[in-house]
Write a protein that holds these residues in place. Sequence first.
Motif, PDB file in Angstrom:
ATOM      1  N   THR A 141      -1.015  13.145  -9.196  1.00  0.00           N
ATOM      2  CA  THR A 141      -2.023  14.063  -9.726  1.00  0.00           C
ATOM      3  C   THR A 141      -2.496  14.974  -8.609  1.00  0.00           C
ATOM      4  OG1 THR A 141      -2.723  12.273 -11.172  1.00  0.00           O
ATOM      5  CG2 THR A 141      -4.206  14.188 -11.001  1.00  0.00           C
ATOM      6  N   ARG A 142      -2.184  16.251  -8.720  1.00  0.00           N
ATOM      7  CA  ARG A 142      -2.632  17.210  -7.697  1.00  0.00           C
ATOM      8  C   ARG A 142      -4.069  17.658  -7.986  1.00  0.00           C
ATOM      9  NH1 ARG A 142       1.569  21.646  -8.266  1.00  0.00           N
ATOM     10  NH2 ARG A 142       0.459  22.681  -6.550  1.00  0.00           N
ATOM     11  N   ASN A 143      -4.701  18.208  -6.960  1.00  0.00           N
ATOM     12  CA  ASN A 143      -6.077  18.722  -7.082  1.00  0.00           C
ATOM     13  C   ASN A 143      -7.034  17.653  -7.607  1.00  0.00           C
ATOM     14  OD1 ASN A 143      -5.122  21.304  -6.325  1.00  0.00           O
ATOM     15  ND2 ASN A 143      -4.380  21.590  -8.433  1.00  0.00           N
ATOM     16  N   SER A 151      -4.911  17.759  -2.317  1.00  0.00           N
ATOM     17  CA  SER A 151      -5.586  16.528  -2.737  1.00  0.00           C
ATOM     18  C   SER A 151      -4.770  15.903  -3.855  1.00  0.00           C
ATOM     19  CB  SER A 151      -7.005  16.837  -3.220  1.00  0.00           C
ATOM     20  OG  SER A 151      -7.592  15.666  -3.765  1.00  0.00           O
ATOM     21  N   VAL A 152      -4.170  14.764  -3.568  1.00  0.00           N
ATOM     22  CA  VAL A 152      -3.220  14.145  -4.487  1.00  0.00           C
ATOM     23  C   VAL A 152      -3.601  12.691  -4.715  1.00  0.00           C
ATOM     24  CG1 VAL A 152      -0.824  13.346  -4.662  1.00  0.00           C
ATOM     25  CG2 VAL A 152      -1.316  15.682  -3.896  1.00  0.00           C
ATOM     26  N   LEU A 153      -3.717  12.300  -5.976  1.00  0.00           N
ATOM     27  CA  LEU A 153      -3.803  10.874  -6.280  1.00  0.00           C
ATOM     28  C   LEU A 153      -2.414  10.419  -6.667  1.00  0.00           C
ATOM     29  CD1 LEU A 153      -5.902   8.478  -6.635  1.00  0.00           C
ATOM     30  CD2 LEU A 153      -5.388   8.734  -9.060  1.00  0.00           C
ATOM     31  N   GLY A 157       2.757  10.408  -1.439  1.00  0.00           N
ATOM     32  CA  GLY A 157       1.671  11.260  -1.921  1.00  0.00           C
ATOM     33  C   GLY A 157       1.251  12.291  -0.892  1.00  0.00           C
ATOM     34  N   ALA A 158       1.197  11.869   0.363  1.00  0.00           N
ATOM     35  CA  ALA A 158       0.723  12.783   1.402  1.00  0.00           C
ATOM     36  C   ALA A 158       1.659  13.967   1.557  1.00  0.00           C
ATOM     37  CB  ALA A 158       0.581  12.038   2.734  1.00  0.00           C
ATOM     38  N   VAL A 193       2.296  19.829   1.244  1.00  0.00           N
ATOM     39  CA  VAL A 193       2.877  21.077   0.733  1.00  0.00           C
ATOM     40  C   VAL A 193       1.773  21.976   0.181  1.00  0.00           C
ATOM     41  CG1 VAL A 193       4.428  22.077  -0.991  1.00  0.00           C
ATOM     42  CG2 VAL A 193       5.112  20.018   0.267  1.00  0.00           C
ATOM     43  N   ASP A 194       0.843  21.385  -0.565  1.00  0.00           N
ATOM     44  CA  ASP A 194      -0.262  22.200  -1.086  1.00  0.00           C
ATOM     45  C   ASP A 194      -1.067  22.834   0.051  1.00  0.00           C
ATOM     46  OD1 ASP A 194       0.101  22.170  -3.847  1.00  0.00           O
ATOM     47  OD2 ASP A 194      -0.926  20.256  -4.101  1.00  0.00           O
ATOM     48  N   ALA A 195      -1.262  22.093   1.125  1.00  0.00           N
ATOM     49  CA  ALA A 195      -2.019  22.644   2.247  1.00  0.00           C
ATOM     50  C   ALA A 195      -1.251  23.778   2.918  1.00  0.00           C
ATOM     51  CB  ALA A 195      -2.343  21.534   3.251  1.00  0.00           C
TER      52      ALA A 195
END
Lengths: 239, 239, 239, 239, 239, 239
Positions: free
Chosen positions: C18-20, C28-30, C133-134, C139-141
């Motif tokens: 789960t992103r954001n 931020s990923v769960l 997950g990290a 990648v999002d960062a």
Amino acid sequence: MIRPSERAVDEKRSLSITRNYTCHAEGSVLVATGDTKVLCTASVESGVPGFLRGKGQGWITAEYGMLPRSTGSRMGREAARGKQSGRTQEIQRLIGRSLRAAVDLSALGENTITLDCDVIQADGGTRTASITGACVALVDAIRSLQRSGAISTEPLKQMVAAVSVGIYQGQAVLDLDYIEDSSAETDMNVVMDESGGIIEVQGTAEGATFSRAEMNAMMDLAEKGIAELIAAQKAALAE
Amino acid sequence: MIRPSERAVDEKRSLSITRNYTCHAEGSVLVATGDTKVLCTASVESGVPGFLRGKGQGWITAEYGMLPRSTGSRMGREAARGKQSGRTQEIQRLIGRSLRAAVDLSALGENTITLDCDVIQADGGTRTASITGACVALVDAIRSLQRSGAISTEPLKQMVAAVSVGIYQGQAVLDLDYIEDSSAETDMNVVMDESGGIIEVQGTAEGATFSRAEMNAMMDLAEKGIAELIAAQKAALAE
Amino acid sequence: MIRPSERAVDEKRSLSITRNYTCHAEGSVLVATGDTKVLCTASVESGVPGFLRGKGQGWITAEYGMLPRSTGSRMGREAARGKQSGRTQEIQRLIGRSLRAAVDLSALGENTITLDCDVIQADGGTRTASITGACVALVDAIRSLQRSGAISTEPLKQMVAAVSVGIYQGQAVLDLDYIEDSSAETDMNVVMDESGGIIEVQGTAEGATFSRAEMNAMMDLAEKGIAELIAAQKAALAE
Amino acid sequence: MIRPSERAVDEKRSLSITRNYTCHAEGSVLVATGDTKVLCTASVESGVPGFLRGKGQGWITAEYGMLPRSTGSRMGREAARGKQSGRTQEIQRLIGRSLRAAVDLSALGENTITLDCDVIQADGGTRTASITGACVALVDAIRSLQRSGAISTEPLKQMVAAVSVGIYQGQAVLDLDYIEDSSAETDMNVVMDESGGIIEVQGTAEGATFSRAEMNAMMDLAEKGIAELIAAQKAALAE
Amino acid sequence: MIRPSERAVDEKRSLSITRNYTCHAEGSVLVATGDTKVLCTASVESGVPGFLRGKGQGWITAEYGMLPRSTGSRMGREAARGKQSGRTQEIQRLIGRSLRAAVDLSALGENTITLDCDVIQADGGTRTASITGACVALVDAIRSLQRSGAISTEPLKQMVAAVSVGIYQGQAVLDLDYIEDSSAETDMNVVMDESGGIIEVQGTAEGATFSRAEMNAMMDLAEKGIAELIAAQKAALAE
Amino acid sequence: MIRPSERAVDEKRSLSITRNYTCHAEGSVLVATGDTKVLCTASVESGVPGFLRGKGQGWITAEYGMLPRSTGSRMGREAARGKQSGRTQEIQRLIGRSLRAAVDLSALGENTITLDCDVIQADGGTRTASITGACVALVDAIRSLQRSGAISTEPLKQMVAAVSVGIYQGQAVLDLDYIEDSSAETDMNVVMDESGGIIEVQGTAEGATFSRAEMNAMMDLAEKGIAELIAAQKAALAE
């Protein structure tokens, strides 16, 4: 209800404020309220912590400690245990916040004043006595900055003092000593300035909760007590 | 005056309480108040700390933490720095005291319940949200002790909840979010039980002092907000 | 042999990404793999640690923690004990090394990305889930750095993921949950990139030793599992 | 490719094992592999840690340290900095796990053997040298327990030794010294017993990833090296 | 009175000084006095601590440690306990002060020499052996600074050595080993330079007090012993 | 040579000993020697440390601290820094050893007396003043044990006092104040009992070494000074 000390409910303990108690600090005050004795020194250092650098203002901070045998049974020395307790940190944060309310930091120049409040003998109310005494030491430190020419402004906005109030055997009382504090239903520490403005209120129910009416009764006592304390601070500073 | 969130002055943020959020703890509650999200778990352990041993009573204690990036900019991890900040200790002491007021410790048996309040996302009011959420987790943990037959008594005396109030642009407001909190003149955290008894009041002037009238206005808002919070706790527990 | 979860030997647990999940972090990923849930946030800070200053490159580092009641019985909070365990340090060093393999640090500019992996709920495999997950949070960062114009390069070289394999009741199995992990003869964590290159292998015999043949069987399972994980990462990023 | 030491790719450094290097410990071995010198002492203490009490078995644990100037430039002393680094903890956990694989703990009685591995001089491979030397010290300590009559069983199951392998300039090589280690693409530490059973594998890509084929080539070298090390251990113990 | 070692009262233990014991340090000396063995390394670093910066002088400092099993029963490792004992700090302060007396710091340039004294095996007198050995390592480090051209001055003023003396069974004796030290009435450590000037005297009564006459008898022995030690230092440096 | 204080070379500073300075401790003495002021409290606790349990004897220990602004410029608070300095530990070990020489521990019963020496104001000689004051507090604590009937023996063997001596501008002088101490060539602390027996001697050359003749001259002054101090202790106890 008769208080253990036989004081009236709105009667604070006898107070003495001795300035210049030790010789090195820019401000050095022994404050005694009943059997509670706290040495409050104010140390001036040029410069400010990193987060304030270059902002052209000063800083006031506080540290608090109890001598190991200031209390009825010996407490472990925090330096030996390698850390300050949560209670110690809570108190020194309170003292720092309260004293910053007495001062216009932007008129202090880039100077830091550290208030060290060390409890020599404890009988309840050490944190409020610390605030009351430290404010006098702070004024002496500010005066020394002015005398030396380091600042030509007036950073002092107002005197600040503190007192504890509580509900003891169902009755609001002023300035609890250790015996009362140990069995009070509610303990509340109040910090105010000389015009009656509230700086900090911290009330805690111990066992029973307290009501809005009780809170108001305690606040009334605190106002009376703090007015007396500020009069005593001013008298001491006038000497 | 219009609040940044456009809420009415006496309007708290939307609240959600999710029970059984994680699977191992005897009580596990995600409490969300606006964008503030705190995971509150209640862990039951048999036995009590040394100072209570043999007294036939239980103990409630709390720990508090913030995930490093629960906030707008990353904070250092306390485990990595090797100590909890003064703020953290102050908050976890407050949570523990508040929750102990909800419970008759002598009816808990020699059991310890630890409330862990970990902030997943912060937008102001994390300590009061922690108390509100932890009380629900605590009830779940007490119910699990009862279901397992470990105790046959009822330790729960009353629900406890907390809210922040403050003076924002000269006006008393309920449940400050981070934007309001950052520029409020006064910030006050209030903990009450379901019958309106006060458990803890902590009011701090930031900049300007506050008056008795302002204090009363804030207390009125806190009473209203806490009554709503306790209704929500009960609804969540009834599911 | 039937696995406690009744999964096939080469069947990993169901995975969700789960992103954001929280709102402040740049990534931020769960990540949830079976009952193991880890919150992975990626925080971008301008600047690099002292040993890299002036070299024109960036840095990736990681920290790891478990919420006290993420596990079956409550663990002491590391922040309260004042230090991170050897296990924690070992894991966060592994995460950091693994993620640095995903990135061309010289294309990152003088920026530091910190991956915080906090275990919300544990059921075995928390370190490998953290890596998987990290990498998505990372990648999002990186994308946020590109969107903001802070960098115009592409630091991402390849996706990286990790899985545990082991010998359970004499049989090589993929993705051990806590029950299997507790009684496995061998536990091996494998980190690979999307082209099957090995980044890290850590295999430990618990009780019996393992053979070259068993090691190869485990590596085969790891290759399969990691390929599936990387497909899932890419699907999540494509949303 | 010529190795900096001019050794063949499958040639380990010269090894010396000196027993009874110091006089107080039940086992005391100076192990030197090339310029790497580690003092390994085994200390027997009656009793076991709390988590094993009353289970009728023994315990093996290890601690690791480097003298501040065992290395090319002086490192800060961990005792002075007040904590062991993550690397130190990782290594001592590895040594302890590896040595426990050599022993039947249930045949050790309620005794604890602590292996202290202190690096006198470092030139790469200190953790593997520690394991190889500590196993000899461990045998001496077990023999002393038997001679004194404290145990009449045989806790030693098998000799255990360790070596590092790696990919250096694209080629698998055995027993990296510091120069090779600093620029190797992959570094892998392997712990095996005398029958070739694998106890631990820890392989890390530094920069480039490694393939299954390279992993197998490294494992072949490790098998050869460890067989030679175990022969040397046995020769030393036979003196 | 016959000493446990059968030495004459004014007879020190046999001494050996091995230079270049390890390969990385600028000075590396293994000093053995009887069964006491200490590795003393001298590490040169460019620069000085903050309090000396810009004063154009150098600094000499010392650290001391005991390997956990240098003693009869294993001691906890200070790095693992997270702090150095009071004894350790006392000893390393003594070593540093003593060695600074050997050197003209203003002729050292802005360089720091750190003496690490690590006890490999202990049989009494480790602090005095540390000083005696560290002085030789210090000279080697100074010579290396001169050879490299970093300094062209002569910082060495004089050799410094140390010995313990004591009152054992009513008799002044030279160079106590562990057995004597454990039951001596008085233990005194003396540090002198090669012209007989006293640098440090630390005498402690254990049980009975000592007289001025006994103090003088001990000082006579110390003078004799230190003269012999300094001759041995010079012989070692002449090799 | 004229001393900064214009005292004769064999003239100590004026001394005052105030018993019962604070109200909780079994012994509480403010000792002032010139401008050096130390509060020495003796706290009695039933029981002894682990290493003495069951041996039927008592224990005497000491802790030492300086208030942050007892000195000319503010020192960091040791409790805030999280550890006691090497100097602090050295001093408190010295005080403890010295006071144990005053007492027959086997006549103390299984009681522990802790001497806390806290420096209120410093002007040189705080460690020797601490010993002199703590001995008086110790006697008061022993008397309280006897009065309460806890012991019926006499643990006090003899009074113990301490003084500093030194070489200042080439001349042996008694009882150095801070100005002298800062520029003395040699500083020596001497602890003796009332019959002139030496308990501890710690002499340190600062810059120049000292000779046997100078050492004797300093010891003569110390004997004179300590005799005067012990007379003052006895006078204070006779009040």
